[in-house]
Design a protein around this motif. Structure first.
Motif, short mmCIF file in Angstrom:
data_model
loop_
_atom_site.label_atom_id
_atom_site.label_comp_id
_atom_site.label_asym_id
_atom_site.label_seq_id
_atom_site.Cartn_x
_atom_site.Cartn_y
_atom_site.Cartn_z
N LEU A 1 -0.24 5.83 -3.95
CA LEU A 1 -0.21 4.60 -3.15
C LEU A 1 1.10 3.84 -3.33
O LEU A 1 1.80 3.56 -2.35
N GLU A 2 1.42 3.52 -4.56
CA GLU A 2 2.63 2.74 -4.80
C GLU A 2 3.90 3.48 -4.41
O GLU A 2 4.77 2.88 -3.74
N ILE B 1 4.41 5.65 -2.10
CA ILE B 1 4.53 5.68 -0.65
C ILE B 1 5.10 4.37 -0.15
O ILE B 1 6.06 4.34 0.63
N PHE B 2 4.52 3.26 -0.60
CA PHE B 2 5.01 1.95 -0.16
C PHE B 2 6.44 1.71 -0.64
O PHE B 2 7.26 1.17 0.11
N VAL C 1 8.84 3.87 1.63
CA VAL C 1 8.90 3.37 3.01
C VAL C 1 9.65 2.03 3.06
O VAL C 1 10.53 1.84 3.91
N LEU C 2 9.31 1.13 2.16
CA LEU C 2 9.97 -0.18 2.15
C LEU C 2 11.45 -0.06 1.78
O LEU C 2 12.30 -0.75 2.36
N TRP D 1 8.57 -7.12 -2.25
CA TRP D 1 7.41 -6.22 -2.13
C TRP D 1 7.64 -4.93 -2.92
O TRP D 1 6.74 -4.45 -3.61
N ILE D 2 8.85 -4.38 -2.83
CA ILE D 2 9.17 -3.17 -3.59
C ILE D 2 9.01 -3.43 -5.09
O ILE D 2 8.45 -2.61 -5.82
N PHE E 1 5.25 -3.50 -6.08
CA PHE E 1 4.68 -2.15 -6.08
C PHE E 1 5.22 -1.35 -7.26
O PHE E 1 4.50 -0.53 -7.85
N ALA F 1 3.03 -10.53 -1.64
CA ALA F 1 3.48 -9.44 -2.51
C ALA F 1 2.98 -9.66 -3.93
O ALA F 1 2.56 -8.71 -4.60
#
Length: 186
Positions: free
Chosen positions: A12-13, A15-16, A19-20, A55-56, A59, A134
């Motif tokens: 999950l983490e 991937i985010f 992408v971010l 946000w990065i 995560f 976030a």
């Protein structure tokens, strides 16, 4: 369905984060080209890149917690026998969980205050909860990852001390993936 959950639980983490990070890199690169190549640019790009970076970061905190990759000093803990070391590692996770819950509650309060007073970002003109969200999501994930780690350690207290200090959480089986895998075999 369960395979998907197991895969998401592990990925999950990352991937985010990927992408971010890609979106932030693309946005900043476009902004640089527009500024230096065409003497123009977006007024909101820097602020959006900052929000994406935040946000990065959250995560990444969660991912580091899942993999037990936070910086720690083992000089004190290494002085004890294995069973005491395990107890101290569980205690450290419990203290980290208490700290994270307190921060999680504080971030929720800040988000509610932002919503109540309708605080908006300067150039994007969107609610600041895009940024504070976030922290809410990040600390929620951190708390879940800490609970997973503590639960795994309590269930596997007879494992060697090396597995308690495992740095590659992706390879380490936790209690949730193990129970789901058992159900899937049925």
């Amino acid at each position: 369905m369960k395979r998907t959950f197991l895969w998401l639980e592990k990925n999950l983490e990352p991937i985010f984060i990927v992408v971010l990070f890609f979106a932030m890199t693309l946005l900043i690169s476009l902004q640089v080209v527009l500024r230096f190549g065409f003497n123009t640019g977006f007024s909101w790009a820097e602020e959006l890149a900052r929000f994406i970076f935040i946000w990065i970061m959250y995560f990444s905190f969660s991912y580091a917690t899942r993999n037990q990759a936070h910086i720690n000093i083992n000089l004190f803990i290494n002085q004890f026998k294995s069973s005491v070391q395990k107890a101290l590692l569980i205690l450290a996770d419990l203290l980290f969980l208490i700290f994270s819950i307190i921060i999680f509650i504080s971030v929720i309060r800040v988000s509610l205050s932002t919503m109540e007073y309708n605080i908006k970002s300067a150039s994007l003109d969107i609610t600041m909860n895009v940024m504070y969200g976030a922290g809410v999501i990040g600390f929620l994930l951190i708390n879940l990852r800490l609970i997973q780690n503590i639960w795994w350690k309590l269930k596997n207290v007879k494992q060697p001390i090396k597995s308690f200090r495992e740095r590659t959480g992706l390879d380490r089986e936790n209690i949730f993936t193990r129970s789901l895998a058992k159900e899937e075999k049925k």
